[in-house]
Motif scaffolding. Structure first.
Motif, PDB file in Angstrom:
ATOM      1  N   MET A 269      -1.575   2.566  -6.623  1.00 17.88           N
ATOM      2  CA  MET A 269      -0.227   2.818  -6.110  1.00 17.88           C
ATOM      3  C   MET A 269       0.621   3.428  -7.221  1.00 17.88           C
ATOM      4  O   MET A 269       0.366   3.187  -8.406  1.00 17.88           O
ATOM      5  N   PRO A 270       1.631   4.205  -6.865  1.00 19.79           N
ATOM      6  CA  PRO A 270       2.491   4.821  -7.881  1.00 19.79           C
ATOM      7  C   PRO A 270       3.420   3.803  -8.544  1.00 19.79           C
ATOM      8  O   PRO A 270       3.549   2.681  -8.070  1.00 19.79           O
ATOM      9  N   ARG A 271       4.016   4.233  -9.623  1.00 17.90           N
ATOM     10  CA  ARG A 271       5.007   3.457 -10.374  1.00 17.90           C
ATOM     11  C   ARG A 271       4.383   2.239 -11.061  1.00 17.90           C
ATOM     12  O   ARG A 271       4.495   2.087 -12.266  1.00 17.90           O
ATOM     13  N   GLN A 272       3.714   1.395 -10.300  1.00 17.98           N
ATOM     14  CA  GLN A 272       2.992   0.257 -10.872  1.00 17.98           C
ATOM     15  C   GLN A 272       1.786  -0.010  -9.984  1.00 17.98           C
ATOM     16  O   GLN A 272       1.919  -0.136  -8.771  1.00 17.98           O
ATOM     17  N   ASP A 273       0.588  -0.092 -10.594  1.00 23.65           N
ATOM     18  CA  ASP A 273      -0.614  -0.286  -9.774  1.00 23.65           C
ATOM     19  C   ASP A 273      -0.722  -1.732  -9.297  1.00 23.65           C
ATOM     20  O   ASP A 273      -0.040  -2.630  -9.799  1.00 23.65           O
TER      21      ASP A 273
ATOM     22  N   ASP B  31       0.870  -1.179   0.000  1.00 20.15           N
ATOM     23  CA  ASP B  31       0.000   0.000   0.000  1.00 20.15           C
ATOM     24  C   ASP B  31       0.902   1.222   0.000  1.00 20.15           C
ATOM     25  O   ASP B  31       1.929   1.238   0.682  1.00 20.15           O
ATOM     26  N   ASP B  32       0.510   2.257  -0.756  1.00 20.88           N
ATOM     27  CA  ASP B  32       1.384   3.418  -0.847  1.00 20.88           C
ATOM     28  C   ASP B  32       1.274   4.341   0.366  1.00 20.88           C
ATOM     29  O   ASP B  32       2.073   5.272   0.494  1.00 20.88           O
TER      30      ASP B  32
ATOM     31  N   GLU C 188       7.662  -2.593  -6.271  1.00 17.94           N
ATOM     32  CA  GLU C 188       8.320  -3.022  -5.039  1.00 17.94           C
ATOM     33  C   GLU C 188       7.634  -4.263  -4.479  1.00 17.94           C
ATOM     34  O   GLU C 188       8.300  -5.162  -3.954  1.00 17.94           O
TER      35      GLU C 188
ATOM     36  N   ASP D 213       4.676   0.376  -3.516  1.00 20.50           N
ATOM     37  CA  ASP D 213       4.134   0.429  -4.874  1.00 20.50           C
ATOM     38  C   ASP D 213       4.159  -0.966  -5.479  1.00 20.50           C
ATOM     39  O   ASP D 213       4.721  -1.903  -4.892  1.00 20.50           O
TER      40      ASP D 213
END
Length: 229
Positions: free
Chosen positions: A58-62, A9-10, A39, A36
């Protein structure tokens, strides 16, 4: 034996809250946190948890992309998607990503713990509100042409699939059909095998998409409690 969990969870405070709830249970251990989707994938592949709690946004990759990546790999973990399901697009993507459980973030701590145990044991779980949205999503759509593989099911297996789509547990299906629960488990396994489905979550979606069950025909969720599938 302890159930190992990774939280993705971001929001750091959300992760801390989930960890606090989970680690009050003597049979559960949080072995890692990710902020993210990318990660989460790397951490899960390194730590090999039993269950991953996966946020969608989430950022970068959902979380849905991360879920698909993990489930496409060898020996994938069980994944519970945590979401607000604020759009039908997210709902549909989540259902097709192949996760084993779907929980709204407003679910109670007790519901979360139950979900982790159910999914870790190899079963699937849908939040009642999610099941309601599945039904609503198919309401009013023109009836599709039934896929040919539906014809491979016996009449009793077809009955079982309809009851799965209503959100019934094996025990409830056994009572409805007046058979033993072990018999129901056998029918469920054959349904999943014949239709090429991973679990009961996919079976619910299949039942509606194939036209076997239609919204508004009495096939909605009947229970108001914990939605074990």
């Amino acid at each position: 034996m302890s159930i190992t969990v990774v939280i993705a969870d971001d929001q750091r405070m959300v992760r801390a809250g989930l960890r606090m709830v989970i680690e009050t249970e003597p049979d559960m251990t949080v072995i890692g946190e990710a902020g993210d989707g990318a990660e989460a994938v790397a951490l899960t592949r390194r730590m090999r948890p039993d269950v991953v709690l996966m946020d969608i946004a989430m950022p970068r990759q959902d979380g849905l992309t991360a879920t698909g990546t993990l489930l496409a790999g060898a020996d994938p973990p069980r994944i519970i998607v945590l979401t607000t399901f604020d759009t039908d697009e997210n709902l549909h993507r989540a259902l097709r990503a192949g996760a084993s459980g779907f929980l709204l973030k407003v679910s109670s701590p007790e519901h979360l713990i139950t979900a982790i145990r159910v999914v870790a044991a190899g079963d699937s779980l849908l939040d009642p509100a999610v099941t309601t949205r599945v039904i609503a999503a198919f309401a009013g759509r023109p009836g599709p042409v039934p896929p040919p593989e539906l014809g491979d099911l016996t009449p009793r297996e077809t009955d079982v699939l309809r009851l799965i789509a209503r959100g019934m547990s094996n025990g409830e299906i056994a009572a409805a059909l007046t058979v033993g629960e072990a018999t129901v488990k056998t029918h469920v396994a054959r349904v999943l095998m014949k239709l090429g489905l991973r679990d009961r979550v996919q079976a619910v979606v299949y039942a509606y998409e194939s036209g076997l069950v239609r919204a508004g025909n009495g096939s909605g969720p009947e229970r108001g409690g914990v939605p074990g599938l």
